[in-house]
Motif scaffolding. Sequence first.
Motif, PDB file in Angstrom:
ATOM      1  N   THR B 245       0.820  -1.203   0.000  1.00 53.18           N
ATOM      2  CA  THR B 245       0.000   0.000   0.000  1.00 53.18           C
ATOM      3  C   THR B 245       0.851   1.247   0.000  1.00 53.18           C
ATOM      4  O   THR B 245       0.340   2.354  -0.107  1.00 53.18           O
ATOM      5  N   ALA B 246       2.156   1.078   0.186  1.00 55.22           N
ATOM      6  CA  ALA B 246       2.987   2.236   0.519  1.00 55.22           C
ATOM      7  C   ALA B 246       3.482   2.982  -0.708  1.00 55.22           C
ATOM      8  O   ALA B 246       3.606   2.436  -1.797  1.00 55.22           O
ATOM      9  N   VAL B 247       3.770   4.252  -0.476  1.00 51.03           N
ATOM     10  CA  VAL B 247       4.484   5.055  -1.450  1.00 51.03           C
ATOM     11  C   VAL B 247       5.890   5.166  -0.912  1.00 51.03           C
ATOM     12  O   VAL B 247       6.055   5.478   0.266  1.00 51.03           O
ATOM     13  N   TYR B 248       6.904   4.859  -1.727  1.00 52.42           N
ATOM     14  CA  TYR B 248       8.264   5.025  -1.212  1.00 52.42           C
ATOM     15  C   TYR B 248       9.118   5.863  -2.138  1.00 52.42           C
ATOM     16  O   TYR B 248       9.111   5.687  -3.339  1.00 52.42           O
ATOM     17  N   LEU B 249       9.831   6.797  -1.531  1.00 51.97           N
ATOM     18  CA  LEU B 249      10.630   7.741  -2.283  1.00 51.97           C
ATOM     19  C   LEU B 249      12.059   7.715  -1.768  1.00 51.97           C
ATOM     20  O   LEU B 249      12.281   7.703  -0.563  1.00 51.97           O
TER      21      LEU B 249
END
Lengths: 196, 406
Positions: B245-249
Amino acid sequence: MNGRRAAGPRPGQTFDREPARRVFAGELREVKLQFREGEDEKSPSFVLLPTGARCNRIFIVGTLTEKERRGDQNVFYHARIADPTGTFFLMAGSYQPEAMQQIARIEPPAFVAVIGKPNLFESQTGSMLVSVRAESVTTVDRETRDLWVLDTARATIERLEEIGKTDDSKRAEEHYHPDPAVYRRMVYDALAQLKI
Amino acid sequence: MEVADVVERISGKMEAKGIAVDRSRIESKIRRLVEEFGVQLAEAERTVMNELAREHSLPSPGTRAQEREIQGLAVGEWVTVQGKVVALTSPRTPAIAQAGILADPSGAIRFTVWAKAKAQPLSVGKWYRIESAVVDEFRSAEQLKIHSGTTISEVENETSLIPKMIPVRDLRPGVGSVRVKVVQEWESSHERMLQAGLLGDETGTIKFTIWREEGKEKLIPGAVYAIYYALVDEFNGRLQLNLSTAVYLPEEGEIRVAEGEAARGVIVHLAPGSGLIKRCPVEGCNRVLSRQNYCPVHEIQKDFRYDLRIKGVLDDGIRTRNILVQRDIVETLSGMKLEEAVALGESSPLGMDEVFYRIRDAVLGRYFQVRGSEFDGRILVKECQKIAFDPGDLAALLNRAGGEAQ
């Protein structure tokens, strides 16, 4: 000591050591209930604290103010340990050879750290008293004593905040009807004795 | 909005509280207000709902239920929240229509929309007001249950959410955002798994998995990332991060990752086998010899090596942990070098016991903070520090103790 005594559980057996609870003398003095968990002769025995935790073992740091050697055949030591809220009564007999030898070597007054098991017994006058059967007694410095006061204050406050939320604390509430304000005051006064 | 919808919603709310209702009676009340008295439908809904609540002595639902912050919701509560859907996940059973994560500025929570709720489908990136949902628990994680009595309305909200970063040590089952370094990459154990490994920050490490899904990319080992809204799951008593589900930057900077487990407490016990020991000299063996220099595998060994160690118990008053401390740290803690210990052990009438007693007197009953990897129920200690008295702790505790009593 080294390797001479069989050490606790056999390999493969899981065994959770009972934690040593942090409790002030002012609270331990009020203990009036001791019980055994399970039927077995070996099952651990607990005292129930008024703030609602069971303890099989306690950790205390305070000032050893007096010690007394008693008995001829069966030598044992009695000692008094003072903390900011009162006095713990310590016992070490031939079943606690390590603690007995440690106490024998300490000259009061001295800061000591004690790991031991609380026991409830009836005095000759019929009142209930709590003594601590020492497993080990080491001399420590003032800083360790101060850390213990912080640690014990925190543990006591956390127990007060949990009152009525766990089975043990419900049982303690029924048995002791503790007044949280009294224990808060005790904790506050103990902390106030430390120098910032 | 139709009268029938409103009737259904009111009935659902009442039924969720265990009260049987007569739908035709509710409908006639609504119609009377709307058609005879020209009341707006929303106002009619409120009126009828209040009337029913009074009839059944329920607390009045009020015009608009008090909105709560997501942070601080407790299991068992009926709540109204406003939040943004930041992720949707695939529902685990057909009984669930939708599942995902709802966030507001205070935090984030998982939600499930039950198929029976017949709710409008939620979309990622939109804000909703969710009225009368129930907070419950699934696999130790709190979640918001959207049922037939829940009212969902889309709202305009331009608030930009900045998720609060949580130290790895403080993660709880649910949802979490972290700033971490990719410490290890492991072989995937499953063909649906895109990547698995270990993430860490200054406070600890945690396992992560990314499942194969459209648009998901692998993390680069050694790089630092900001990871927003990952699912924190508990598995066999350990937490892990699911980045589905995550957004990773990727992030600039470096993180000094804390290795292994950290624990604080008092050393309350030194087990036999602590102190000065002899080890088997056979290459690759290293087993501890008995007092008679007997190795369980290589029998009597006269050319043993000496070593120092502590097998002990660290106790924080709630939980006890077994610890194993290696030579260099034992030397620092006891103030005694191996050579001195050997000399003492060979010259003292008590022999190696004398070394045991010296070490015991130096560490037993003292407060330590240790760090190391856990293996077989024992922390192999890599760092060990004496805890120092902190006046700040004293001030904070005085406040806590005096806060209510004085």
